[in-house]
Motif scaffolding. Sequence first.
Motif, mmCIF file in Angstrom:
data_model
loop_
_atom_site.group_PDB
_atom_site.id
_atom_site.type_symbol
_atom_site.label_atom_id
_atom_site.label_comp_id
_atom_site.label_asym_id
_atom_site.label_seq_id
_atom_site.Cartn_x
_atom_site.Cartn_y
_atom_site.Cartn_z
ATOM 1 N N VAL A 7 0.859 -1.191 0.000
ATOM 2 C CA VAL A 7 0.000 0.000 0.000
ATOM 3 C C VAL A 7 0.888 1.231 0.000
ATOM 4 C CG1 VAL A 7 -1.804 1.251 1.230
ATOM 5 C CG2 VAL A 7 -1.777 -1.250 1.262
ATOM 6 N N GLY A 8 1.024 1.859 -1.157
ATOM 7 C CA GLY A 8 1.846 3.055 -1.268
ATOM 8 C C GLY A 8 3.145 2.794 -2.002
ATOM 9 N N GLY A 9 3.468 3.643 -2.961
ATOM 10 C CA GLY A 9 4.678 3.467 -3.762
ATOM 11 C C GLY A 9 5.728 4.518 -3.496
ATOM 12 N N GLY A 10 5.777 5.019 -2.239
ATOM 13 C CA GLY A 10 6.828 5.962 -1.869
ATOM 14 C C GLY A 10 8.135 5.235 -1.603
ATOM 15 N N TYR A 11 9.022 5.874 -0.805
ATOM 16 C CA TYR A 11 10.323 5.273 -0.530
ATOM 17 C C TYR A 11 10.199 3.836 -0.051
ATOM 18 C CZ TYR A 11 12.769 9.766 -0.665
ATOM 19 O OH TYR A 11 13.315 10.949 -1.055
ATOM 20 N N ALA A 12 9.531 3.657 1.094
ATOM 21 C CA ALA A 12 9.474 2.334 1.705
ATOM 22 C C ALA A 12 8.757 1.338 0.814
ATOM 23 C CB ALA A 12 8.798 2.421 3.078
ATOM 24 N N GLY A 13 7.639 1.749 0.221
ATOM 25 C CA GLY A 13 6.883 0.839 -0.638
ATOM 26 C C GLY A 13 7.625 0.466 -1.899
ATOM 27 N N PHE A 14 8.241 1.457 -2.546
ATOM 28 C CA PHE A 14 8.980 1.190 -3.774
ATOM 29 C C PHE A 14 10.131 0.233 -3.522
ATOM 30 C CE2 PHE A 14 12.641 2.124 -6.476
ATOM 31 C CZ PHE A 14 12.109 1.933 -7.742
ATOM 32 N N TYR A 15 10.929 0.508 -2.479
ATOM 33 C CA TYR A 15 12.091 -0.344 -2.218
ATOM 34 C C TYR A 15 11.668 -1.734 -1.755
ATOM 35 C CZ TYR A 15 15.721 3.094 -3.056
ATOM 36 O OH TYR A 15 16.576 3.973 -3.666
ATOM 37 N N THR A 16 10.551 -1.851 -1.046
ATOM 38 C CA THR A 16 10.062 -3.170 -0.666
ATOM 39 C C THR A 16 9.727 -3.988 -1.912
ATOM 40 O OG1 THR A 16 9.148 -2.354 1.429
ATOM 41 C CG2 THR A 16 8.266 -4.425 0.579
ATOM 42 N N ALA A 17 8.943 -3.411 -2.810
ATOM 43 C CA ALA A 17 8.558 -4.126 -4.031
ATOM 44 C C ALA A 17 9.762 -4.411 -4.921
ATOM 45 C CB ALA A 17 7.510 -3.313 -4.797
#
Length: 447
Positions: A7-17
């Motif tokens: 949920v969310g494609g910011g820093y944390a979300g982008f790097y997780t994915a």
Amino acid sequence: MRTILVVGGGYAGFYTAWKLERKLRRDEARVVVVDPRPYMTYQPFLPEVLAGSVEARHAAVSLRRHLKRSRVVSGRVVAVDHAHRRVTVRPAEGEEYQLGYDIIVVTAGAVTRKLAIPGVAEQAIGMKHVEEAVAIRDRMFTNFDRASALPPGPLRRRLLTVTFVGGGFSGVEGIGELLSLATSLMRRYPELDPGELSFHLVEARDRILPEVTDEPGRWVVGSLEKRGARVHLNAQLVSAVDGHVVLSDGEEFDSDLIVWTAGNGANPMVRSHTDLPVDARGMLVVRADLRVGTDDEPVPDAWGAGDDAAVPDLAVNRPGAATVPNAQHAVRQGKLLARNIVATLRGREPKKYVHHSLGTVATLGLGRGIFQYHRIVIKGLPAWLMHRGYHVLAVPSWERKVRVLAVWLTAAVFGRDIVSLASVQDPRREFVTGGEPPSRREHARSS
């Protein structure tokens, strides 16, 4: 296969994915990323977008280009029902719908904290997204053009007055870069008097840049004031109705460009529309290994990181301390979160998040900066070079690194571009009006 919903494609979300794509076997799990924007904003570059030192598109990292094995859903998650393993997605067009998952990663980020101050909603521009940084830059260029056609007086001073509200990194870096650009622009406008240029930084506390110690903070204030800016400490914005700024210390002035950088607030979805545990501030309760819940009551198949999560800070010897909401933590939390999810899928124990700060570095305009690591403080050009070096290494993908470096090298040779594209915010005006100039009232309203 299991579905991992980010949920969310910011820093944390982008790097997780991004890291999950590299670590998961193809038949192990599928990754779905939901975000209303098609890109991750590299926020440390926004002050340089203001100044034209970085092209706006280069501060935006495309989700679809870099997340090649993930499904990217364009929409906003407005509710999480973890008990039934589903979220409600609101797309830009069409009706809301349900999306199921097996594992959820909540990295929705924070939102700009807005206060109920008269005039702020109508007059101010935030500085959290690329579009806002571009709008600030274009507004200033347009105001220079308008001011150059006016005789000296109150209207011209208003057009050349810029106000930043908030003395954190965004506000200090933003005013530093924009002041640097405005000062250099004066050479291109012989009709204007440099004395008419007025920059204000308003901070409610008695100091700016809380991430650095007192002495470097005072040096930054002195540096800005030597360059002509006014720093209002222990002052709050009381009103900004029609661009008339009223401060709590009694000072009043007119400002056509007001930039709101007064911190972040809890994400409304996380705070009010989820059955996952949140604390009194509306932040997601997570453990040190980034799993949602507490050591005594973990929530199965739920993870969280970034600005919307109260991640315990194990690097400081203070019970209850949480990591500060910045890019340095969000990036590293995202990477560890991906490793921990893969570990649990394969029957291993996840690791706890521990990160010791690498220091703080800020740009204050072309050739000016400040860096602090514990007691080591570096000022001026060396700190500015360190800022650029760190962030060109930190921005994800070699493609973005090369593009940013190319713009910096070009600007070093030919200077910064000073063209305003404010008209893109109303692209049909010329077509509709057939070239007829707008009335004075329409012109004032549009600007």
